[in-house]
Design a protein around this motif. Structure first.
Motif, PDB file in Angstrom:
ATOM      1  N   UNK A 308      -4.703  -1.410  21.348  1.00 47.39           N
ATOM      2  CA  UNK A 308      -3.634  -0.643  20.908  1.00 47.39           C
ATOM      3  C   UNK A 308      -2.369  -1.402  20.437  1.00 47.39           C
ATOM      4  N   UNK A 309      -2.285  -2.745  21.354  1.00 46.64           N
ATOM      5  CA  UNK A 309      -1.139  -3.545  21.114  1.00 46.64           C
ATOM      6  C   UNK A 309      -1.542  -4.407  19.995  1.00 46.64           C
ATOM      7  N   UNK A 310      -2.491  -4.828  19.670  1.00 44.51           N
ATOM      8  CA  UNK A 310      -2.720  -5.390  18.671  1.00 44.51           C
ATOM      9  C   UNK A 310      -2.464  -4.847  17.268  1.00 44.51           C
ATOM     10  N   UNK A 311      -2.994  -3.523  17.231  1.00 41.98           N
ATOM     11  CA  UNK A 311      -2.929  -2.698  16.026  1.00 41.98           C
ATOM     12  C   UNK A 311      -1.392  -2.471  15.885  1.00 41.98           C
ATOM     13  N   UNK A 312      -0.789  -2.209  16.874  1.00 41.30           N
ATOM     14  CA  UNK A 312       0.745  -2.053  16.628  1.00 41.30           C
ATOM     15  C   UNK A 312       1.362  -3.346  16.233  1.00 41.30           C
ATOM     16  N   UNK A 313       0.906  -4.308  16.761  1.00 40.26           N
ATOM     17  CA  UNK A 313       1.340  -5.735  16.188  1.00 40.26           C
ATOM     18  C   UNK A 313       1.067  -5.898  14.656  1.00 40.26           C
ATOM     19  N   UNK A 314       0.031  -5.483  14.393  1.00 37.86           N
ATOM     20  CA  UNK A 314      -0.509  -5.530  13.026  1.00 37.86           C
ATOM     21  C   UNK A 314       0.521  -4.433  12.004  1.00 37.86           C
ATOM     22  N   UNK A 315       0.570  -3.336  12.483  1.00 38.30           N
ATOM     23  CA  UNK A 315       1.246  -2.324  11.930  1.00 38.30           C
ATOM     24  C   UNK A 315       2.659  -2.995  11.571  1.00 38.30           C
ATOM     25  N   UNK A 316       3.375  -3.483  12.527  1.00 43.09           N
ATOM     26  CA  UNK A 316       4.821  -4.176  12.310  1.00 43.09           C
ATOM     27  C   UNK A 316       4.784  -5.053  11.143  1.00 43.09           C
ATOM     28  N   UNK A 317       3.969  -6.002  11.286  1.00 45.29           N
ATOM     29  CA  UNK A 317       3.474  -7.091  10.168  1.00 45.29           C
ATOM     30  C   UNK A 317       3.708  -6.434   8.921  1.00 45.29           C
ATOM     31  N   UNK A 318       2.565  -5.377   8.702  1.00 47.39           N
ATOM     32  CA  UNK A 318       2.425  -4.781   7.530  1.00 47.39           C
ATOM     33  C   UNK A 318       3.980  -3.887   6.839  1.00 47.39           C
ATOM     34  N   UNK A 319       4.864  -3.571   7.930  1.00 43.37           N
ATOM     35  CA  UNK A 319       6.040  -2.937   7.542  1.00 43.37           C
ATOM     36  C   UNK A 319       7.165  -3.665   7.397  1.00 43.37           C
ATOM     37  N   UNK A 320       7.114  -4.744   8.044  1.00 41.49           N
ATOM     38  CA  UNK A 320       8.448  -5.706   8.182  1.00 41.49           C
ATOM     39  C   UNK A 320       8.312  -6.920   7.696  1.00 41.49           C
ATOM     40  N   UNK A 321       7.171  -7.593   7.622  1.00 43.10           N
ATOM     41  CA  UNK A 321       7.189  -9.025   7.366  1.00 43.10           C
ATOM     42  C   UNK A 321       6.319  -9.432   5.920  1.00 43.10           C
ATOM     43  N   UNK A 322       6.175  -8.289   5.129  1.00 45.45           N
ATOM     44  CA  UNK A 322       5.497  -8.489   3.957  1.00 45.45           C
ATOM     45  C   UNK A 322       6.476  -8.301   2.766  1.00 45.45           C
ATOM     46  N   UNK A 323       7.775  -8.232   3.220  1.00 46.12           N
ATOM     47  CA  UNK A 323       8.707  -8.167   2.175  1.00 46.12           C
ATOM     48  C   UNK A 323       8.861  -6.906   1.041  1.00 46.12           C
ATOM     49  N   UNK A 324       8.739  -5.713   1.771  1.00 46.98           N
ATOM     50  CA  UNK A 324       8.591  -4.683   0.600  1.00 46.98           C
ATOM     51  C   UNK A 324       9.701  -4.597  -0.057  1.00 46.98           C
ATOM     52  N   UNK A 325       9.451  -4.141  -1.291  1.00 53.02           N
ATOM     53  CA  UNK A 325      10.420  -3.918  -2.290  1.00 53.02           C
ATOM     54  C   UNK A 325      10.200  -2.454  -3.064  1.00 53.02           C
ATOM     55  N   UNK A 326      11.400  -1.847  -3.174  1.00 54.31           N
ATOM     56  CA  UNK A 326      11.158  -0.589  -3.996  1.00 54.31           C
ATOM     57  C   UNK A 326      11.406  -0.783  -5.311  1.00 54.31           C
ATOM     58  N   UNK A 327      10.956  -0.113  -6.363  1.00 58.91           N
ATOM     59  CA  UNK A 327      11.241  -0.391  -7.873  1.00 58.91           C
ATOM     60  C   UNK A 327      12.778   0.130  -8.248  1.00 58.91           C
ATOM     61  N   UNK A 328      13.239  -0.492  -9.119  1.00 55.88           N
ATOM     62  CA  UNK A 328      14.721  -0.178  -9.399  1.00 55.88           C
ATOM     63  C   UNK A 328      14.708  -0.038 -10.904  1.00 55.88           C
ATOM     64  N   UNK A 329      15.128   1.166 -11.419  1.00 52.63           N
ATOM     65  CA  UNK A 329      15.188   1.245 -12.852  1.00 52.63           C
ATOM     66  C   UNK A 329      16.512   0.762 -13.365  1.00 52.63           C
TER      67      UNK A 329
END
Length: 482
Positions: A308-329
């Protein structure tokens, strides 16, 4: 005086009466016939090409292509060589295949499991979806998705923005579909595709090693050829893996960097590598926990907490470390849309149509495979799971579905290969995949034989890689008899 039984004639007669000899001899004759047939075809082809004033060869691949490609992860320009254009087509086809396999599997499993749901509406929806999609030609479905759905999007200067222009998470227009996405460069996306192909090649490499270690060359001509091919494949696979994983150069006809250099060159790519590394301890912990529960009767709670700890760590990486950007018109000073969009992940209408069509079409067949696999599990397994107090959902996930995998995976192999081959229909809606680019290439060069051989070899290799890895997965889920 020597006995009659030890004479040479007696030895030959016993050999001729041996069933194993005739099996090997028959296979050898068939092999010689096939080789002779291919030699005859190649000689005839060469004579015909010489009569036309041409000579078989692939030297034309170094000539400038002279045509543009609508979308490509490679830095392709019209003045680049045909070889780069074909590589761009291969990468575009792999984009469709990889995403299509993942989405079609998800849709198929969901629809297949839903056909056993206690919810009447969910059950009827799953059966209606399967019955409708399986009986409509794929090409017609592609035209429907492209012309009736995606091409009906509004013009770029009046796009559909959700939820609003100040916080846009989805932008739809004839220019494309814009979604929130990680800040990956084209090289990073290309690296991920090459990494996926590398994993398939690693599966073939492991299979070749296992063939040699187990000595499967004993027992006939076919097994001997299998052993010889496995030996020959190992150095070829090592060279291919070097170019796919570690190649730093873009010269000498290799127009893409290797997967690892492409990922390392981007900070978000490094986090992707970390996510992949996390899979190893997850698998080891899961096996350890299962072993403790089955063999020693322990609860496996410490291992579960670590998972569970490893899965939580992976989720945090996906959410905060991949530099997500929303499209802007883009908007002008007067508050009107300009038609431009910055940030986010852009999907062209052609790419979205081919992926959507392949996903739902293949997913319908996968749903029937999943349904058949679940039905193959005896009713007693359901009753035993319910007697333990498990709900229908838990019984499906923990008892029935794992047993159904041994029936599901073999036909699933065929569906994945069908999806890979059906991706060539992207030509009909204008997506520049391998077949589309190859079609333009042989029309311009007048080299249909060489170009079709390249296409056939590419699709053959991709399907063989899918087959080998799915067969290994099938062996892993089969019941082990003692």
């Amino acid at each position: 005086m020597a006995s009659r039984s030890n004479s040479p004639i007696s030895g030959i007669q016993s050999l001729l009466r041996d069933e194993r000899f005739w099996k090997i001899a028959f296979q050898g004759l068939i092999l010689l016939f096939v080789v002779n047939l291919l030699w005859h075809f190649s000689a005839t082809l060469n004579d015909n090409m010489l009569n036309r004033g041409t000579q078989f060869g692939f030297g034309f691949l170094g000539n400038p292509a002279g045509f543009a490609i609508g979308e490509s992860l490679l830095d392709y320009r019209a003045q680049d060589a045909y070889s780069k254009a074909i590589q761009a087509g291969i990468v575009n086809s792999l984009r469709v295949m990889i995403v299509g396999v993942i989405l079609a599997t998800s849709v198929g499993i969901t629809a297949g499991v839903a056909s056993f749901s206690d919810n009447w509406l969910l059950y009827k929806l799953s059966r209606a979806y399967v019955g409708l999609v399986r009986n409509v030609p794929l090409l017609l479905q592609l035209f429907f998705w492209y012309l009736a759905v995606f091409f009906s999007f509004p013009a770029p200067r009046s796009p559909f923005v959700f939820p609003n222009s100040d916080a846009s998470w989805l932008i739809l227009s004839k220019k494309g579909i814009y979604l929130p996405g990680p800040s990956f460069t084209p090289a990073t996306w290309n690296g991920l595709i090459l990494l996926a192909v590398s994993l398939l090649l690693i599966g073939l490499f492991i299979r070749s090693i296992n063939v040699i270690r187990s000595g499967q060359y004993r027992g006939g001509l076919g097994a001997l050829l299998n052993y010889g091919v496995s030996i020959a494949l190992i150095p070829v696979l090592l060279i291919a893996e070097f170019f796919l994983l570690f190649n730093w150069s873009t010269e000498a006809g290799i127009y893409f960097k290797g997967a690892l250099p492409a990922l390392i060159s981007n900070p978000q790519g490094l986090w992707v590598i970390v996510l992949l590394v996390l899979l190893l301890p997850l698998v080891l912990l899961s096996r350890w926990r299962t072993q403790l529960i089955v063999e020693q009767g322990q609860s496996g709670k410490p291992q579960l907490l670590a998972i569970a700890a490893l899965i939580l760590f992976g989720i945090l990486i996906v959410l905060f470390a991949l530099g997500w950007e929303a499209p802007v018109a883009g908007m002008n000073d007067e508050g009107a849309f300009t038609g431009g969009v910055t940030g986010g992940l852009r999907l062209s209408l052609e790419y979205a149509a081919i992926v959507t069509g392949l996903t739902f079409y293949t997913g319908a067949f996968i749903a029937e495979i999943v349904r058949a696999g679940i039905q193959s599990v005896s009713q007693g397994q359901w009753e035993a799971a319910r007697s333990l107090g498990l709900s229908s959902g838990l019984a499906m996930r923990m008892v029935v579905f794992p047993q159904a995998l041994r029936v599901i995976i073999p036909p699933l192999n065929s569906e994945f290969m069908n999806l890979a081959k059906n991706s060539s229909l992207a030509l009909a809606i204008g997506y520049p995949d391998l077949y589309s680019i190859a079609n333009t290439t042989f029309n311009q060069t007048g080299r249909p034989v060489e170009v079709f051989l390249l296409m056939m070899a590419t699709y053959l290799v991709i399907n063989l890689l899918i087959s080998v890895n799915m067969n290994q997965l099938n062996s892993a889920v089969q019941f082990k008899e003692r």
